[in-house]
Motif scaffolding. Structure first.
Motif, PDB file in Angstrom:
ATOM      1  N   ASN A  10       6.155  77.700  55.210  1.00 62.10           N
ATOM      2  CA  ASN A  10       7.116  77.178  56.182  1.00 62.10           C
ATOM      3  C   ASN A  10       6.599  77.311  57.604  1.00 62.10           C
ATOM      4  OD1 ASN A  10       8.817  76.571  54.094  1.00 62.10           O
ATOM      5  ND2 ASN A  10      10.164  78.312  54.415  1.00 62.10           N
ATOM      6  N   TYR A  31       4.039  74.472  58.380  1.00 62.71           N
ATOM      7  CA  TYR A  31       4.620  73.160  58.621  1.00 62.71           C
ATOM      8  C   TYR A  31       5.453  73.119  59.900  1.00 62.71           C
ATOM      9  CZ  TYR A  31       2.689  71.283  54.424  1.00 62.71           C
ATOM     10  OH  TYR A  31       1.794  70.830  53.495  1.00 62.71           O
ATOM     11  N   LYS A  79       9.096  61.108  60.721  1.00 65.32           N
ATOM     12  CA  LYS A  79       8.999  61.343  59.284  1.00 65.32           C
ATOM     13  C   LYS A  79       8.824  62.839  59.000  1.00 65.32           C
ATOM     14  CE  LYS A  79       6.070  59.927  55.421  1.00 65.32           C
ATOM     15  NZ  LYS A  79       4.869  59.178  55.053  1.00 65.32           N
ATOM     16  N   THR A  80       7.970  63.489  59.780  1.00 69.81           N
ATOM     17  CA  THR A  80       7.735  64.920  59.620  1.00 69.81           C
ATOM     18  C   THR A  80       9.013  65.719  59.861  1.00 69.81           C
ATOM     19  OG1 THR A  80       5.487  64.578  60.443  1.00 69.81           O
ATOM     20  CG2 THR A  80       6.265  66.837  60.359  1.00 69.81           C
ATOM     21  N   ASP A 103      12.111  64.694  59.612  1.00 72.66           N
ATOM     22  CA  ASP A 103      13.068  64.448  58.534  1.00 72.66           C
ATOM     23  C   ASP A 103      12.728  65.245  57.276  1.00 72.66           C
ATOM     24  OD1 ASP A 103      14.650  62.750  60.035  1.00 72.66           O
ATOM     25  OD2 ASP A 103      13.597  60.940  59.391  1.00 72.66           O
ATOM     26  N   LYS A 104      11.442  65.309  56.954  1.00 68.46           N
ATOM     27  CA  LYS A 104      11.026  66.066  55.767  1.00 68.46           C
ATOM     28  C   LYS A 104      11.330  67.547  55.921  1.00 68.46           C
ATOM     29  CE  LYS A 104       7.304  63.482  53.589  1.00 68.46           C
ATOM     30  NZ  LYS A 104       5.862  63.472  53.277  1.00 68.46           N
ATOM     31  N   LEU A 105      11.045  68.090  57.107  1.00 68.34           N
ATOM     32  CA  LEU A 105      11.297  69.512  57.328  1.00 68.34           C
ATOM     33  C   LEU A 105      12.790  69.817  57.296  1.00 68.34           C
ATOM     34  CD1 LEU A 105       8.668  70.394  60.075  1.00 68.34           C
ATOM     35  CD2 LEU A 105       8.532  70.755  57.614  1.00 68.34           C
ATOM     36  N   LYS A 127      15.009  68.103  55.589  1.00 68.17           N
ATOM     37  CA  LYS A 127      15.433  67.947  54.200  1.00 68.17           C
ATOM     38  C   LYS A 127      15.127  69.200  53.387  1.00 68.17           C
ATOM     39  CE  LYS A 127      13.106  65.502  51.138  1.00 68.17           C
ATOM     40  NZ  LYS A 127      12.435  64.372  50.499  1.00 68.17           N
ATOM     41  N   ARG A 128      14.004  69.847  53.693  1.00 66.12           N
ATOM     42  CA  ARG A 128      13.586  71.037  52.955  1.00 66.12           C
ATOM     43  C   ARG A 128      14.060  72.337  53.603  1.00 66.12           C
ATOM     44  NH1 ARG A 128       7.686  68.437  52.093  1.00 66.12           N
ATOM     45  NH2 ARG A 128       8.322  66.990  50.462  1.00 66.12           N
ATOM     46  N   LYS A 132      18.971  70.405  60.327  1.00 73.10           N
ATOM     47  CA  LYS A 132      19.059  68.946  60.449  1.00 73.10           C
ATOM     48  C   LYS A 132      19.466  68.515  61.856  1.00 73.10           C
ATOM     49  CE  LYS A 132      23.781  68.561  58.842  1.00 73.10           C
ATOM     50  NZ  LYS A 132      24.751  67.618  58.344  1.00 73.10           N
TER      51      LYS A 132
END
Length: 84
Positions: free
Chosen positions: A21, A24, A53-54, A56-58, A60-61, A66
């Motif tokens: 984590n 990223y 995009k990066t 949003d992915k982080l 989401k995980r 958010k």
């Protein structure tokens, strides 16, 4: 120190996850910093979808919240709009 096998395993898993984590999150911060430092609008517009995009992915995980992702995307969009 933990005595149970399961808690020792949990410690190993958490350390691995923490490092993953951190990597990223740091990569994301560097990408945001690089986009903010850009003064060329064409380059910024090209970089924005990748950063978005990066983020949003982080989000989401659950690496970042958010709302933090949404705030960063909004601020970056404003920054790009201001560029001449």
């Amino acid at each position: 120190m933990a005595n149970h096998k399961s808690s020792l395993k949990r410690i190993r898993q958490e350390e691995k996850r923490r490092l993953h984590n951190r990597y990223y999150a740091k990569t994301m911060r560097n990408a945001v910093r690089k986009l903010r430092a850009t003064s060329d609008k064409a380059a910024a517009v090209e970089m924005y979808p990748l950063v978005q995009k990066t983020l949003d992915k982080l989000a989401k995980r659950n690496i970042i919240h958010k709302n933090k992702a949404a705030n960063l995307k909004s601020k970056l969009a404003k920054h790009i709009a201001k560029l001449g």
